[in-house]
Enzyme design. Structure first.
Site, PDB file in Angstrom:
ATOM      1  N   CYS A   2       0.573  -1.091   0.027  1.00  0.00           N
ATOM      2  CA  CYS A   2      -0.270  -0.097  -0.009  1.00  0.00           C
ATOM      3  C   CYS A   2       1.004   1.629  -0.160  1.00  0.00           C
ATOM      4  CB  CYS A   2      -0.661  -0.056   1.482  1.00  0.00           C
ATOM      5  SG  CYS A   2      -1.476  -0.881   1.313  1.00  0.00           S
ATOM      6  N   ARG A  27       6.424  -1.029  -6.240  1.00  0.00           N
ATOM      7  CA  ARG A  27       5.816  -1.924  -4.562  1.00  0.00           C
ATOM      8  C   ARG A  27       5.165  -2.498  -5.025  1.00  0.00           C
ATOM      9  NH1 ARG A  27       8.757   0.929  -0.355  1.00  0.00           N
ATOM     10  NH2 ARG A  27      10.429   2.432  -0.882  1.00  0.00           N
ATOM     11  N   TRP A  75      -3.040  -3.109  -1.625  1.00  0.00           N
ATOM     12  CA  TRP A  75      -2.420  -4.147  -1.344  1.00  0.00           C
ATOM     13  C   TRP A  75      -2.985  -4.910  -0.599  1.00  0.00           C
ATOM     14  CZ3 TRP A  75       1.107  -6.351  -5.328  1.00  0.00           C
ATOM     15  CH2 TRP A  75       1.153  -7.455  -5.224  1.00  0.00           C
ATOM     16  N   ASN A 101      -2.667   1.921   5.604  1.00  0.00           N
ATOM     17  CA  ASN A 101      -1.944   1.326   5.517  1.00  0.00           C
ATOM     18  C   ASN A 101      -1.785   0.094   6.917  1.00  0.00           C
ATOM     19  OD1 ASN A 101      -1.095   1.697   3.158  1.00  0.00           O
ATOM     20  ND2 ASN A 101       1.155   3.146   3.479  1.00  0.00           N
ATOM     21  N   GLY A 102      -2.091  -0.640   6.583  1.00  0.00           N
ATOM     22  CA  GLY A 102      -1.516  -1.278   8.178  1.00  0.00           C
ATOM     23  C   GLY A 102      -2.775  -2.429   8.242  1.00  0.00           C
ATOM     24  N   GLU A 492      20.985 -17.937  13.078  1.00  0.00           N
ATOM     25  CA  GLU A 492      20.849 -16.924  11.829  1.00  0.00           C
ATOM     26  C   GLU A 492      21.750 -14.944  12.095  1.00  0.00           C
ATOM     27  OE1 GLU A 492      21.152 -15.115   8.947  1.00  0.00           O
ATOM     28  OE2 GLU A 492      19.805 -13.729   9.188  1.00  0.00           O
ATOM     29  N   LYS A 496      24.424 -13.171  10.940  1.00  0.00           N
ATOM     30  CA  LYS A 496      24.674 -11.088  10.828  1.00  0.00           C
ATOM     31  C   LYS A 496      25.700 -10.755  11.627  1.00  0.00           C
ATOM     32  CE  LYS A 496      21.924 -10.599   8.475  1.00  0.00           C
ATOM     33  NZ  LYS A 496      21.002 -11.923   7.954  1.00  0.00           N
ATOM     34  N   GLU A 499      28.794 -11.415   9.424  1.00  0.00           N
ATOM     35  CA  GLU A 499      29.289 -10.411   7.920  1.00  0.00           C
ATOM     36  C   GLU A 499      29.128  -8.540   8.265  1.00  0.00           C
ATOM     37  OE1 GLU A 499      24.241 -10.985   7.010  1.00  0.00           O
ATOM     38  OE2 GLU A 499      26.094 -11.482   5.112  1.00  0.00           O
ATOM     39  N   HIS A 515      29.196 -30.644  24.460  1.00  0.00           N
ATOM     40  CA  HIS A 515      29.388 -31.911  23.532  1.00  0.00           C
ATOM     41  C   HIS A 515      30.742 -31.072  23.152  1.00  0.00           C
ATOM     42  CE1 HIS A 515      26.650 -34.772  24.133  1.00  0.00           C
ATOM     43  NE2 HIS A 515      25.476 -33.794  23.805  1.00  0.00           N
ATOM     44  N   LYS A 614      25.353  -9.121  -3.008  1.00  0.00           N
ATOM     45  CA  LYS A 614      23.979  -9.095  -2.631  1.00  0.00           C
ATOM     46  C   LYS A 614      23.529 -10.764  -2.941  1.00  0.00           C
ATOM     47  CE  LYS A 614      19.611  -7.897  -0.644  1.00  0.00           C
ATOM     48  NZ  LYS A 614      19.571  -8.128   0.606  1.00  0.00           N
TER      49      LYS A 614
HETATM   50  O1  M6R Z   1      19.805 -14.002  -2.622  1.00  0.00           O
HETATM   51  P1  M6R Z   1      19.054 -15.136  -1.722  1.00  0.00           P
HETATM   52  O2  M6R Z   1      18.364 -15.438  -0.730  1.00  0.00           O
HETATM   53  O3  M6R Z   1      19.295 -16.364  -2.404  1.00  0.00           O
HETATM   54  O4  M6R Z   1      20.482 -15.314  -1.129  1.00  0.00           O
HETATM   55  C1  M6R Z   1      22.169 -16.114  -0.349  1.00  0.00           C
HETATM   56  C2  M6R Z   1      22.756 -15.634   0.125  1.00  0.00           C
HETATM   57  O5  M6R Z   1      24.259 -15.112  -0.218  1.00  0.00           O
HETATM   58  C3  M6R Z   1      22.058 -14.728   1.919  1.00  0.00           C
HETATM   59  O6  M6R Z   1      21.020 -14.816   2.341  1.00  0.00           O
HETATM   60  C4  M6R Z   1      23.576 -14.139   2.404  1.00  0.00           C
HETATM   61  O7  M6R Z   1      24.061 -15.342   3.126  1.00  0.00           O
HETATM   62  C5  M6R Z   1      22.945 -12.605   2.993  1.00  0.00           C
HETATM   63  N1  M6R Z   1      23.903 -12.341   2.872  1.00  0.00           N
HETATM   64  C6  M6R Z   1      22.308 -12.487   4.305  1.00  0.00           C
HETATM   65  O8  M6R Z   1      22.856 -12.148   5.356  1.00  0.00           O
END
Ligand code: M6R
Length: 653
Positions: A2, A27, A75, A101-102, A492, A496, A499, A515, A614
């Site tokens: 939206c 969007r 949407w 929106n919401g 995850e 984060k 990276e 272990h 990316k």
């Molecule tokens: O575009 P994808 O979801 O297929 O990408 C997979 C990974 O390369 C991606 O999730 C990567 O681990 C990111 N940098 C995580 O933040």
């Protein structure tokens, strides 16, 4: 997703509003509408299903002239895309219109209450509840004061909403308000004219002086200026921010980095993810683009989830959902492993890829392999029109919106939410979930964006994560522990941190601590535990005790009202309470913010971390298909190019 655009000034509102809505087209939306107070003082509404061109043609056929107006691209959440469900929605006497929106989580109750008061509903939407509610308060108790009526109505709404109200009785003003995190409300300053937009690009052509509404704030906008208040009516001061003209930079708005923006817009991205997939009245989940026939769903014998990186961790959470909700065996594998292990794939298997970019080479190769073996292939994918969506038999778009930061945040929570929807859908079609259970699960799910919004607001307000980063930014190692459905969240969270801040972090199943990893614990190795109140909570508590017994420092993702954890852990990263299945979607958010603040404190390039891209369009050590160049060396450059190309192709940025 939206979009909202409002204008008040001296020019004709309709072309300005339509131009703004055009800027938000990328969007996605399914219908559009606009309301203008014409020169005779009447509220004129035009609405059409489908593309903006339909609305433009309707306006060309029946023009509306007036210097105040508001438009909306919808949407669908409640009710299918159609003219009658498109915004704006009007009060019965046409005095008021509202765009929103919401999600109004308690719309069923409010609708019943208003119907009992005599209101007749013209649409299936939750938005219509808002306009009738404001109308109801205006004529019962607010002494005819529109601002008071809006505030009284907002006090009754549950869930996140951003609204704009236009009233025939006040043809000089737009009232806008924000509740929670369903999307932004930006007020733009012109010369003798003012603008409102859900997203900055919509008004960037006219102004770059902007102010942003926080949750539970309201603005009364006239051609001469704006008055901000909280929801009690107390005046508040707002900084006017000058925004770069560059549309890409402007997208960042009030945030320092795209990643920060993407983390903090998760209330909205979750709302968008739920949109149009849930029929609240019938308690039914619809996923038409998945393309599976009812017979294929019944005959499925296995789901194999394939993905890389963050998307792989989403898959691990998805295993819980599909097994629990649809009772189908699920295997999760790294795409880069699956393709080389001669897996057993059969025609009754669904091979499901999860990919934000839709361009990850390993994931695409896996899909090709699965197709060759006769499996039904599908992708949960964010980038619209990307390869993963094109080469599969069916897909579910994440609806997270463009994710520019290389480190994934909102796409992760969107993909888990999609997996939950998929679990509900398969469970419903296979007759595993009866209507009563579905009603309860859908209701719970619809509260998710609001809870994420609460968490994010607290994080923004408290400054907690900046303080934590100040305390921990010099550390070199972290251990992340989770158990059950939150084990993937520990992984995850660790990813984060690695990276974007370049700190070594390991994500481990908590039960595996004894272990091996326990040997690492000392005062220099903090442990982050993911410990909401669930079926393994006691076991997580005992992990905390073991870490503390070895002089370890514990940061716990836990409930703010958990006195035991507050006493045992050194720091609590608070999350609201929700069901065990939905908890991971909230639990990851503090870990994203923590990693972000750590990276900022360490001066790292948050949006473009070193060595990462990316879209990973080449296989490590392999050759790029297009250029024939060596992958390892080329990944970043190629990734950068792909990111830009992908962004412009998929989102028009
Ligand atoms: O575009 P994808 O979801 O297929 O990408 C997979 C990974 O390369 C991606 O999730 C990567 O681990 C990111 N940098 C995580 O933040």
């Amino acid at each position: 997703m939206c979009g909202i655009v409002g204008y008040v000034g001296t020019q004709d509102a309709a072309p300005i509003v339509l131009h703004g809505l055009r800027q938000l087209e990328y969007r996605g939306y399914d219908s559009a509408g606009l309301a203008v107070i014409d020169r005779a003082g009447q509220v004129q509404v035009r609405r059409e299903a489908g593309k903006l061109i339909n609305l433009e043609q309707a306006i060309a056929a029946e023009p509306v002239y007036g210097a105040i107006g508001v438009g909306h691209t919808r949407w669908a959440t409640h009710g299918p895309p159609s003219r009658r469900n498109a915004h704006p929605h009007s009060s019965p006497d046409g005095e008021l219109v509202v765009v929103q929106n919401g999600i109004v989580e308690n719309f069923m109750e409010l609708r019943r209450m208003l119907q009992a008061e005599g209101y007749v509903f013209q649409s299936d939407t939750d938005t219509e509840v808002i306009v009738h509610l404001i109308h109801h308060h205006l004529h019962n108790g607010s002494a005819g004061d529109l601002e008071v009526a809006v505030r009284e109505a907002l006090a009754e709404l549950q869930g996140p909403s951003a609204i704009v109200v236009l009233s025939r009785r006040h043809p000089d003003r737009l009232i806008t308000a924000r509740l929670g995190n369903a999307g932004g409300v930006t007020v733009g300053y012109g010369d003798g004219e003012m603008y409102i937009a859900s997203d900055i690009p919509a008004i960037l052509r006219h102004t770059r002086r902007l102010a942003f509404l926080e949750s539970r704030q309201m603005a009364v906008v006239t051609a001469d200026g704006v008055r901000f208040t909280d929801l009690k009516g107390e005046p508040i001061w707002k900084e006017v921010v000058a925004i770069d003209w560059n549309p890409m930079a402007a997208e960042k708005g009030e945030y320092r980095h795209f990643m920060q923006k993407e983390i903090f817009e998760q209330g909205r991205s979750l709302t968008d993810t739920l949109r149009s997939r849930l029929d609240f009245a019938e308690s039914v989940v619809t996923l038409p683009s998945l393309g599976l026939t009812p017979q294929q769903v019944r005959e499925l014998t296995k789901v194999t989830i394939v993905a890389c990186g963050t998307s792989y961790y989403a898959g691990l959470v998805g295993k819980y959902y599909l097994e629990r909700l649809a009772r189908i065996p699920v295997e999760v594998d790294y795409a880069s492993e699956f393709r080389y292990r001669q897996p057993i794939v059969e025609s009754t298997h669904l091979v499901l890829a999860i990919t934000q970019s839709g361009e990850t080479v390993d994931t695409l190769a896996t899909l090709e392999e699965a197709r060759a073996h006769g499996a039904y292939t599908a992708a949960i994918v964010n980038a619209i029109g990307s390869q993963a969506a094109r080469v599969t038999d069916g897909h579910i778009y994440m609806q997270a919106g463009p994710e520019i930061g290389v480190a994934s945040s909102k796409a992760f929570t969107a993909s888990i939410t999609d997996l939950y929807l998929l679990g509900l859908y398969l469970g419903q079609e296979r007759g595993v979930l009866d209507v009563e259970l579905r009603t309860a699960l859908i209701r719970e799910l619809s509260s998710l964006p609001g809870l994420a919004g609460e968490l994010l607001e607290e994080a923004w307000r408290s400054g907690r994560y900046r303080q934590l980063a100040e305390r921990f930014y010099t550390y070199h190692n972290f251990l992340y522990l989770g158990r059950g459905i939150n084990y993937p969240i520990a992984r995850e969270g660790a990813l984060k941190l690695k990276e974007i801040s370049y700190i070594h972090a390991e994500g481990y199943p908590a039960g595996e601590m004894k272990h091996g990893p326990i040997a690492l614990i000392d005062a220099s190795m903090p442990t982050v535990v993911v410990a909401p109140h669930d079926s393994v909570y006691d076991k997580m508590l005992s992990q905390v005790e073991q870490v503390k017994a070895r002089n370890g420092v514990v940061l716990a993702v836990a409930h703010a009202d958990d006195p035991v954890m507050a006493q045992k852990a050194d720091f609590v990263l608070p999350v609201p309470r929700t069901s065990e299945l939905l908890a991971p979607i909230l639990a990851v958010i503090p870990l994203q913010i923590f990693a972000y603040e750590m990276a900022v404190r360490r001066g790292a390039d948050v949006d473009q971390p070193r060595n990462l891209a990316k879209s990973v369009t080449v296989e490590k050590g392999g050759r790029d298909k297009e250029t024939g160049r060596q992958g390892d060396r080329e990944t970043r450059r190629q990734g950068d190019r792909e990111t830009k190309r992908g962004a412009s192709r998929s989102y028009g940025l």
